[in-house]
Structures are given as structure tokens and as C-alpha cells.
Scaffold this motif. Structure first.
Motif, PDB file in Angstrom:
ATOM      1  N   SER A 141       0.832  -1.349   0.145  1.00 41.50           N
ATOM      2  CA  SER A 141      -0.179  -0.149   0.154  1.00 41.50           C
ATOM      3  C   SER A 141       1.010   1.069   0.100  1.00 41.50           C
ATOM      4  N   SER A 142       2.080   1.275   0.397  1.00 38.74           N
ATOM      5  CA  SER A 142       3.047   2.296   0.566  1.00 38.74           C
ATOM      6  C   SER A 142       3.444   2.441  -0.891  1.00 38.74           C
ATOM      7  N   LEU A 143       3.658   1.679  -1.877  1.00 42.64           N
ATOM      8  CA  LEU A 143       4.071   1.839  -3.031  1.00 42.64           C
ATOM      9  C   LEU A 143       3.366   2.570  -4.254  1.00 42.64           C
ATOM     10  N   PRO A 144       3.754   3.563  -4.997  1.00 40.07           N
ATOM     11  CA  PRO A 144       3.105   4.435  -5.802  1.00 40.07           C
ATOM     12  C   PRO A 144       2.242   3.556  -6.709  1.00 40.07           C
ATOM     13  N   SER A 145       0.989   4.069  -6.975  1.00 41.19           N
ATOM     14  CA  SER A 145       0.027   3.251  -7.713  1.00 41.19           C
ATOM     15  C   SER A 145       0.686   3.380  -9.213  1.00 41.19           C
ATOM     16  N   PHE A 146       1.317   4.370  -9.810  1.00 30.05           N
ATOM     17  CA  PHE A 146       1.691   4.256 -11.302  1.00 30.05           C
ATOM     18  C   PHE A 146       2.631   2.992 -11.306  1.00 30.05           C
ATOM     19  N   PHE A 147       3.484   2.761 -10.100  1.00 27.63           N
ATOM     20  CA  PHE A 147       4.257   1.875 -10.502  1.00 27.63           C
ATOM     21  C   PHE A 147       3.790   0.465 -10.332  1.00 27.63           C
ATOM     22  N   ILE A 148       2.738   0.157  -9.557  1.00 32.52           N
ATOM     23  CA  ILE A 148       2.016  -1.131  -9.271  1.00 32.52           C
ATOM     24  C   ILE A 148       1.221  -1.319 -10.724  1.00 32.52           C
ATOM     25  N   ASN A 149       0.728  -0.246 -11.151  1.00 39.04           N
ATOM     26  CA  ASN A 149      -0.124  -0.659 -12.536  1.00 39.04           C
ATOM     27  C   ASN A 149       0.869  -0.869 -13.718  1.00 39.04           C
ATOM     28  N   SER A 150       1.878  -0.337 -13.691  1.00 42.49           N
ATOM     29  CA  SER A 150       3.053  -0.356 -14.735  1.00 42.49           C
ATOM     30  C   SER A 150       3.632  -1.945 -14.493  1.00 42.49           C
ATOM     31  N   THR A 151       3.544  -2.224 -13.333  1.00 43.62           N
ATOM     32  CA  THR A 151       4.322  -3.547 -13.194  1.00 43.62           C
ATOM     33  C   THR A 151       3.132  -4.903 -13.484  1.00 43.62           C
ATOM     34  N   LEU A 152       1.883  -4.433 -13.270  1.00 38.94           N
ATOM     35  CA  LEU A 152       0.917  -5.483 -13.507  1.00 38.94           C
ATOM     36  C   LEU A 152       0.883  -5.495 -15.305  1.00 38.94           C
ATOM     37  N   GLU A 153       1.091  -4.621 -15.631  1.00 40.24           N
ATOM     38  CA  GLU A 153       0.987  -4.400 -17.243  1.00 40.24           C
ATOM     39  C   GLU A 153       2.035  -5.464 -17.632  1.00 40.24           C
ATOM     40  N   ARG A 154       3.147  -5.413 -17.303  1.00 36.80           N
ATOM     41  CA  ARG A 154       4.203  -6.083 -17.698  1.00 36.80           C
ATOM     42  C   ARG A 154       4.023  -7.707 -17.381  1.00 36.80           C
ATOM     43  N   LEU A 155       3.311  -7.788 -16.073  1.00 39.73           N
ATOM     44  CA  LEU A 155       3.101  -9.152 -15.693  1.00 39.73           C
ATOM     45  C   LEU A 155       2.049 -10.030 -16.641  1.00 39.73           C
ATOM     46  N   THR A 156       1.076  -9.282 -16.951  1.00 34.98           N
ATOM     47  CA  THR A 156       0.049  -9.463 -18.108  1.00 34.98           C
ATOM     48  C   THR A 156       0.639 -10.091 -19.163  1.00 34.98           C
ATOM     49  N   LEU A 157       1.801  -9.298 -19.714  1.00 39.75           N
ATOM     50  CA  LEU A 157       2.287  -9.900 -20.923  1.00 39.75           C
ATOM     51  C   LEU A 157       3.006 -11.049 -20.597  1.00 39.75           C
ATOM     52  N   GLU A 158       3.802 -10.991 -19.630  1.00 41.51           N
ATOM     53  CA  GLU A 158       4.491 -12.342 -19.155  1.00 41.51           C
ATOM     54  C   GLU A 158       3.609 -13.448 -18.826  1.00 41.51           C
ATOM     55  N   ARG A 159       2.417 -13.322 -18.495  1.00 43.76           N
ATOM     56  CA  ARG A 159       1.502 -14.520 -18.479  1.00 43.76           C
ATOM     57  C   ARG A 159       1.150 -15.055 -19.789  1.00 43.76           C
ATOM     58  N   LEU A 160       0.765 -13.956 -20.568  1.00 44.14           N
ATOM     59  CA  LEU A 160       0.412 -14.188 -22.028  1.00 44.14           C
ATOM     60  C   LEU A 160       1.347 -15.070 -22.639  1.00 44.14           C
ATOM     61  N   GLU A 161       2.589 -14.652 -22.563  1.00 42.09           N
ATOM     62  CA  GLU A 161       3.718 -15.219 -23.281  1.00 42.09           C
ATOM     63  C   GLU A 161       3.969 -16.829 -22.711  1.00 42.09           C
ATOM     64  N   SER A 162       3.776 -16.767 -21.490  1.00 44.86           N
ATOM     65  CA  SER A 162       3.810 -18.132 -20.978  1.00 44.86           C
ATOM     66  C   SER A 162       2.976 -19.093 -21.587  1.00 44.86           C
ATOM     67  N   LYS A 163       1.550 -18.617 -21.569  1.00 46.27           N
ATOM     68  CA  LYS A 163       0.540 -19.480 -22.079  1.00 46.27           C
ATOM     69  C   LYS A 163       0.742 -19.776 -23.613  1.00 46.27           C
ATOM     70  N   CYS A 164       1.503 -18.953 -24.355  1.00 41.78           N
ATOM     71  CA  CYS A 164       1.651 -19.274 -25.617  1.00 41.78           C
ATOM     72  C   CYS A 164       2.562 -20.729 -25.886  1.00 41.78           C
ATOM     73  N   ASN A 165       3.178 -21.095 -24.679  1.00 39.22           N
ATOM     74  CA  ASN A 165       3.808 -22.185 -24.980  1.00 39.22           C
ATOM     75  C   ASN A 165       3.156 -23.309 -25.153  1.00 39.22           C
ATOM     76  N   ASN A 166       1.943 -23.528 -24.528  1.00 32.27           N
ATOM     77  CA  ASN A 166       0.879 -24.520 -24.824  1.00 32.27           C
ATOM     78  C   ASN A 166       0.306 -24.187 -26.225  1.00 32.27           C
ATOM     79  N   VAL A 167       0.187 -23.067 -26.686  1.00 28.12           N
ATOM     80  CA  VAL A 167      -0.463 -22.909 -27.997  1.00 28.12           C
ATOM     81  C   VAL A 167       0.575 -23.346 -29.155  1.00 28.12           C
ATOM     82  N   ARG A 168       1.808 -23.041 -28.877  1.00 29.58           N
ATOM     83  CA  ARG A 168       2.854 -23.704 -29.917  1.00 29.58           C
ATOM     84  C   ARG A 168       3.054 -24.907 -29.844  1.00 29.58           C
ATOM     85  N   GLN A 169       2.896 -25.828 -28.764  1.00 28.16           N
ATOM     86  CA  GLN A 169       2.736 -27.212 -28.744  1.00 28.16           C
ATOM     87  C   GLN A 169       1.621 -27.786 -29.496  1.00 28.16           C
TER      88      GLN A 169
END
Length: 430
Positions: A141-169
């Protein structure tokens, strides 16, 4: 004495979280022009560092250990890969290291150079009370909201990329057919956690050409799937399953089909609306809607239209049944909105994202993320825990990011590789 692990020392060195005038055990003044590139394979921990020792520039590698004696325990002196180490960084200097040319390896003990705040933050993250699932939960709660939001954006892409492994298989299994991959992938998630495997087997054993041939006769498509699932092998008293049996036998003989074993399917501890009989009928209804499932979904750009496309119901017989020959109170068996959301998030969005990857088309990848942003956040125990410490998602994009954060960092306690963990560890250090 509490010792850090080697990963923490690598982290400290990589991010240069050191304070004070650095001196080696031999008294040389240390100035770090470049800490080097972190090496995650065999060999020294950091390559191509630039270190000034008493005004002389040394270019080479850096090795990290908890104790300097670990150099001998690991037999680095006899390994040519370590002959170009110019600085030994340790937590405790418990012995001097002499190299083959008889000179002493310069050793920097960082125990007294790590800021107390960094040390305290690190130990609190890695040794939280057992009941705390998110180690830094009391500090988020003490961390800046813009930092949390930008981090979540990166993690969304990271999760999508990990799911793409199954698609490629799946693409490899279908020899590059996007239509068949889409068909198999959606079938997998139609099964839910309990029946994902048999549902995918069902799709793999049921040729799409047969579906295309009988698409204008929904009862035949349902008979095809229920028969292939091994669910039409019994004696029935109701007329409808007997009609399905007749339809399936005609298709089976002509196409020389072999049904799955009915024992693969799980009913135990499932809500009746999730019974495989209901899901198979709904899946059949979905496939009757479109001649080319993947192509149709590719032309469906937003979440609202996707939800409308997946808005299907089991056939009329199932309005009064959950299983054959067992009447139940009448209610149409439509796919629920939460289940449709699961299909879109886990099947269609990763497929669309990987399609953009393989065709070098950023617009499809953006569209995949946009669909997640249009959907409401998921509801599960992990999201509830995240919300309890202030990480309350506003969309499915953010709930997917939180699942990535929790599974890849919080649960295995990999705080050192977590962007939020880094922010917490380095807080109050300046």
C-alpha cells in the motif's frame, strides 16, 4: 550469525546496493565502473566487469560466494573458466584465496557495506509468518500506484507469453493448423479442471470434417460427440438418448470411429451444471454455429461480441436432465458468463496473442490484451488474497497479472526476481 544466500549477494552486486567506501580484505580501494553481466549458466557469476582497484582498472569476471572458502570447496582454482576472475565478492571472508600464479585473489567482503534497510527488508520478505501468502503484503500500500499499474501491465504480457507455450505445442501437433489448434484448445477448457484431459482427447478423436458435414443437423453433432465420449454405450429408456445412439451408430460405421472409454469422465464433486454430459452438448451447440471457428473468432474484435458468440445452451433434452434417464427440475442449460470468461481468457486470448507473434502483427497482440482489459476481473482464492493487501484488480488483464505474480514470485518466494520485491527491498535506502 544469519547468512544470506548466494542469490541475494548476486542481487546486491547486480544492482549495486552497497554503501560506504569499499575496500578489499587486502586494503585496496574498490571503485565499480561496471558490475558485469549476470551469468545464469556454468562459470563465474558476472562476465565483463570493470573494476578499479587502487586506481588500476581490471577488466574480467566477478565470482560471488557466501564465504570465501567456498572458492576452494567448489574447486574453482583448477577450473580454467575462473582464471579471469578479477574480484571475489563474499559475505564473509573466512580464508584468503591464492591463485595458481601465487597471487592473492582480491576479495571484497560486503557484510558491512549492505545498507541495514536492504538487509532488514530482505530478511522480512523471505521469513514472513507462515500464514502470510504474499510476503510484502503489508508494504504494498505504500508503493506508488503508477508503479503497481505498470508492473501489472508487464506481468499481464509475461503471463500471456507463458501461455503461448501451450499454443505452440498444439500448433506443432496440428502441423500448423490454426483452426484445429483452436478447436482442441477450446475443447480442453470446456472440460474445466476435472475433465480437461478427456475433453481434449474427445476433440482430437473427432475429425472437424465430420462436424462440418453434419453442422446443419445439431442432433447428429451432439450424437457424434456423446458417442465418441463413450456415453452412448448403455441401454436407455428415454427416447432422446436412443435417437442419439442410432445417429451415432450410423456415423460410427461410416467413419470407422472408436469411442473413448466412459470411465475417463468425472462427475464426482462437480456441480451438475458442470457435468460432462451438459458441457458436451453445449460444445456441440457452439460448433454448430460457425463453419470455421478460428476464422470467426478472429473477426470478433471485442469482449462483448465474443461473449455473445459463446452464449450457447445445451439441447432441449438437457433442460430437464443432467444425465440420461434421470429427470431434474426444468431449467435451460446455458453457458454461464463466468465460464465463458474462462474460455475467452485461457483459450482464445493466448491463441490470438500467439497468432500475432507468429505473423509479426502487433495489432492482434494488442487486441488480445484489449479483450482482457474489457473483461471483469476473475474471482478465486488467489485474487481474494491479493485484494486483501491492496492489490484489487479492475479487469481480467490485472487479475491475470496477479495470478502470474502470485504463482511465479509469491508462492516460491522468488522476491529477488520480482519487480515489486525489488521495490520493497530497496525502499528506505536513500
Amino acid at each position: 550469525m544469519l547468512y544470506p544466500n548466494e542469490s541475494f549477494l548476486q542481487y546486491i552486486w547486480q544492482h549495486q546496493l552497497l554503501e560506504g567506501e569499499l575496500r578489499t580484505a587486502e586494503g585496496q580501494l574498490v571503485s565499480i565502473e561496471r558490475p558485469g553481466l549476470l551469468n545464469r549458466d556454468a562459470g563465474p557469476d558476472f562476465f565483463d566487469a570493470r573494476i578499479w582497484l587502487d586506481g588500476t582498472l581490471w577488466v574480467g569476471n566477478v565470482e560471488i560466494h557466501v564465504k570465501s572458502s567456498d572458492w576452494n570447496h567448489h574447486r574453482h582454482s583448477t577450473n580454467p573458466a575462473y582464471h579471469n576472475v578479477v574480484l571475489h565478492v563474499v559475505f564473509e571472508n573466512d580464508t584468503a584465496i591464492t591463485l595458481q600464479d601465487t597471487h592473492t585473489l582480491p576479495t571484497l567482503s560486503v557484510a558491512n557495506y549492505i545498507p541495514q534497510a536492504v538487509w532488514d527488508n530482505y530478511t522480512s520478505l523471505l521469513t514472513p509468518p507462515d500464514e502470510i501468502a504474499i510476503p510484502c503484503g503489508d508494504r504494498i500500500s505504500s508503493l506508488p500506484s503508477f508503479f503497481i499499474n505498470s508492473t501489472l501491465e508487464r506481468l499481464t504480457l509475461e503471463r500471456l507469453e507463458s501461455k503461448c507455450n501451450n499454443v505452440r505445442q498444439l500448433l506443432a501437433d496440428t502441423h500448423g493448423s490454426w483452426e484445429q489448434t483452436c478447436y482442441w484448445l477450446i475443447a480442453h477448457y470446456f472440460g474445466g479442471k476435472s475433465n480437461a484431459f478427456p475433453f481434449e482427447l474427445l476433440a482430437r478423436s473427432t475429425d472437424m470434417n465430420l462436424i462440418a458435414r453434419w453442422r446443419d443437423r445439431p442432433q447428429r453433432i451432439e450424437a457424434l460427440f456423446l458417442g465418441q465420449a463413450g456415453m452412448l454405450e448403455n441401454y436407455f429408456t428415454d427416447e432422446y438418448p436412443r435417437l442419439l445412439q442410432s445417429d451415432y451408430e450410423a456415423i460410427r460405421q461410416g467413419a470407422k470411429l472408436t469411442p473413448l472409454s466412459s470411465h475417463l469422465w468425472k462427475f464426482f464433486r462437480l456441480r451438475p451444471y458442470s457435468f460432462p454430459t451438459i458441457r458436451i452438448s453445449q460444445f456441440a451447440a457452439l460448433l454448430c454455429q460457425s463453419h470455421n471457428l478460428f476464422a470467426h473468432l478472429l473477426d470478433t474484435p471485442d469482449a462483448v461480441q465474443l461473449q455473445q458468440f459463446f452464449d450457447v445452451a445445451a439441447s432441449d433434452y438437457w433442460t430437464h436432465h443432467f444425465q440420461f434417464d434421470k429427470p431434474s427440475p426444468g431449467k435451460p442449460k446455458k453457458l454461464g458468463s463466468a465460464f465463458v470468461q474462462v474460455l475467452i481468457i485461457n483459450a482464445w486470448v493466448p491463441l490470438l496473442f500467439e497468432y500475432g507473434n507468429q505473423h509479426g502483427n502487433q495489432s492482434y497482440k494488442d487486441q488480445a490484451v484489449s479483450i482482457l482489459e474489457q473483461l471483469p476481473p476473475e474471482r478465486n482464492n488467489i485474487i481474494t488474497q491479493c485484494a486483501s493487501v491492496g492489490l484489487k484488480p479492475s479487469s481480467a488483464a490485472q487479475s491475470q497479472a496477479l495470478l502470474q505474480l502470485f504463482n511465479q514470485h509469491c508462492t516460491p518466494r522468488t522476491c529477488l526476481s520480482c519487480p515489486i520485491g525489488y521495490k520493497v527491498i530497496t525502499s528506505n535506502t536513500k
